[in-house]
Design a protein around this motif. Sequence first.
Motif, PDB file in Angstrom:
ATOM      1  N   ALA A   3       0.837  -1.203   0.000  1.00 33.05           N
ATOM      2  CA  ALA A   3       0.000   0.000   0.000  1.00 33.05           C
ATOM      3  C   ALA A   3       0.869   1.249   0.000  1.00 33.05           C
ATOM      4  O   ALA A   3       1.966   1.261   0.566  1.00 33.05           O
ATOM      5  CB  ALA A   3      -0.907   0.002   1.222  1.00 33.05           C
ATOM      6  N   SER A   5       0.454   3.909   1.651  1.00 32.54           N
ATOM      7  CA  SER A   5       0.674   4.367   3.027  1.00 32.54           C
ATOM      8  C   SER A   5       1.809   3.606   3.700  1.00 32.54           C
ATOM      9  O   SER A   5       2.535   4.162   4.528  1.00 32.54           O
ATOM     10  CB  SER A   5      -0.613   4.250   3.844  1.00 32.54           C
ATOM     11  N   ASP A   6       1.984   2.330   3.341  1.00 30.14           N
ATOM     12  CA  ASP A   6       3.090   1.541   3.899  1.00 30.14           C
ATOM     13  C   ASP A   6       4.435   2.018   3.344  1.00 30.14           C
ATOM     14  O   ASP A   6       5.433   2.058   4.067  1.00 30.14           O
ATOM     15  CB  ASP A   6       2.896   0.058   3.611  1.00 30.14           C
ATOM     16  N   ASP A   8       4.993   5.086   2.344  1.00 30.60           N
ATOM     17  CA  ASP A   8       5.196   6.374   3.016  1.00 30.60           C
ATOM     18  C   ASP A   8       5.785   6.171   4.405  1.00 30.60           C
ATOM     19  O   ASP A   8       6.736   6.847   4.800  1.00 30.60           O
ATOM     20  CB  ASP A   8       3.879   7.143   3.136  1.00 30.60           C
ATOM     21  N   GLN A   9       5.206   5.248   5.150  1.00 34.24           N
ATOM     22  CA  GLN A   9       5.666   4.975   6.516  1.00 34.24           C
ATOM     23  C   GLN A   9       7.128   4.530   6.513  1.00 34.24           C
ATOM     24  O   GLN A   9       7.921   4.976   7.348  1.00 34.24           O
ATOM     25  CB  GLN A   9       4.781   3.917   7.154  1.00 34.24           C
ATOM     26  N   ARG A  48       6.026   8.147  -4.377  1.00 31.05           N
ATOM     27  CA  ARG A  48       5.624   8.390  -2.989  1.00 31.05           C
ATOM     28  C   ARG A  48       6.497   9.473  -2.360  1.00 31.05           C
ATOM     29  O   ARG A  48       6.008  10.280  -1.569  1.00 31.05           O
ATOM     30  CB  ARG A  48       5.688   7.106  -2.155  1.00 31.05           C
ATOM     31  N   LEU A  52       5.156  12.906  -0.541  1.00 32.09           N
ATOM     32  CA  LEU A  52       5.555  13.335   0.812  1.00 32.09           C
ATOM     33  C   LEU A  52       6.133  14.743   0.804  1.00 32.09           C
ATOM     34  O   LEU A  52       5.874  15.528   1.719  1.00 32.09           O
ATOM     35  CB  LEU A  52       6.557  12.344   1.404  1.00 32.09           C
ATOM     36  N   GLN A  57       5.291  16.661   4.235  1.00 31.76           N
ATOM     37  CA  GLN A  57       5.737  15.749   5.284  1.00 31.76           C
ATOM     38  C   GLN A  57       7.256  15.648   5.263  1.00 31.76           C
ATOM     39  O   GLN A  57       7.859  15.217   6.234  1.00 31.76           O
ATOM     40  CB  GLN A  57       5.097  14.376   5.117  1.00 31.76           C
TER      41      GLN A  57
END
Length: 78
Positions: A3, A5-6, A8-9, A48, A52, A57
Amino acid sequence: MIAASDIDQLLLSFCDHRWLKVARIVGNTLQTCEERGVRVTAEEIDARMEVLVGNRQLEAKGNIRNWRYSDVRLPAAV
């Protein structure tokens, strides 16, 4: 498949409040994904990273698509 979001994390987990080369962050992310058996392309990570930076971010210096010659960092706490 991983994903967004993963990704990004993971990217954010390798960042710091000091400037670091994008190549280092991307390399660490790719290596971690490989170790976990997750397939991800450099293009996905690149996209990604742009998101960000775009949503603030991460702060960037230079053209982040040119990994070896650009830097990112976590924004300063307000």
